[in-house]
Design a protein around this motif. Structure first.
Motif, PDB file in Angstrom:
ATOM      1  N   PRO A   1     -20.676 -16.105   2.065  1.00 18.35           N
ATOM      2  CA  PRO A   1     -20.150 -17.354   1.491  1.00 18.35           C
ATOM      3  C   PRO A   1     -21.087 -17.989   0.465  1.00 18.35           C
ATOM      4  N   ILE A   2     -22.379 -17.898   0.677  1.00 14.49           N
ATOM      5  CA  ILE A   2     -23.314 -18.501  -0.283  1.00 14.49           C
ATOM      6  C   ILE A   2     -23.262 -17.771  -1.625  1.00 14.49           C
TER       7      ILE A   2
ATOM      8  N   GLN B   1     -20.523 -16.182  -2.764  1.00 17.27           N
ATOM      9  CA  GLN B   1     -19.245 -16.594  -3.343  1.00 17.27           C
ATOM     10  C   GLN B   1     -19.363 -17.956  -4.010  1.00 17.27           C
ATOM     11  N   GLN B   2     -20.070 -18.855  -3.357  1.00 17.05           N
ATOM     12  CA  GLN B   2     -20.251 -20.195  -3.908  1.00 17.05           C
ATOM     13  C   GLN B   2     -21.059 -20.127  -5.212  1.00 17.05           C
ATOM     14  N   ALA B   3     -22.095 -19.295  -5.235  1.00 22.14           N
ATOM     15  CA  ALA B   3     -22.906 -19.169  -6.444  1.00 22.14           C
ATOM     16  C   ALA B   3     -22.118 -18.518  -7.580  1.00 22.14           C
TER      17      ALA B   3
ATOM     18  N   ARG C   1     -19.095 -18.861  -8.311  1.00 23.84           N
ATOM     19  CA  ARG C   1     -18.144 -19.793  -8.920  1.00 23.84           C
ATOM     20  C   ARG C   1     -18.676 -20.367 -10.226  1.00 23.84           C
ATOM     21  N   PHE C   2     -19.994 -20.413 -10.385  1.00 28.21           N
ATOM     22  CA  PHE C   2     -20.594 -21.029 -11.566  1.00 28.21           C
ATOM     23  C   PHE C   2     -20.849 -20.039 -12.696  1.00 28.21           C
TER      24      PHE C   2
END
Length: 110
Positions: free
Chosen positions: A35-36, A38-40, A42-43
């Motif tokens: 998840p971390i 995936q979150q990164a 996004r940018f």
């Protein structure tokens, strides 16, 4: 460099690029991404778009220009404001391009 080696180099680099990009498509569908990560990720599009646009806005002639005579910067600021207020991509692009065209026309006549 002979033309034959030039073509071999171009084809090799093309195949390596294709292989690198294809590997993400093939393997990412079969792997679970943290998840971390995936979150990164996004940018990434925002960072890439900024890296492409910023030099055109701030360095139009090859050197830093943040003056009011920089038509690209003024049109870019207008487009940013329109994007922020409306969230409409087509309107943002159209208004930014129209503003740039008008400013470049005004500057070329003076």
């Amino acid at each position: 460099m002979s033309q034959q080696w030039l073509w071999i180099t171009i084809i090799t680099i093309g195949l390596l690029t294709l292989g690198t990009r294809l590997s993400f498509i093939v393997f990412m569908g079969k792997m679970q991404v943290a998840p971390i990560v995936q979150q990164a990720l996004r940018f990434v599009p925002i960072a890439v778009l900024s890296a492409l646009i910023a030099p055109a806005l701030f360095f139009p002639g090859g050197s830093l220009d943040i003056s009011l005579s920089n038509a690209r910067l003024i049109a870019g600021i207008l487009a940013i404001l329109i994007a922020w207020r409306t969230k409409n991509v087509l309107l943002t692009i159209a208004s930014g391009m129209a503003c740039l065209l008008i400013l470049q026309t005004l500057v070329s006549h003076h």
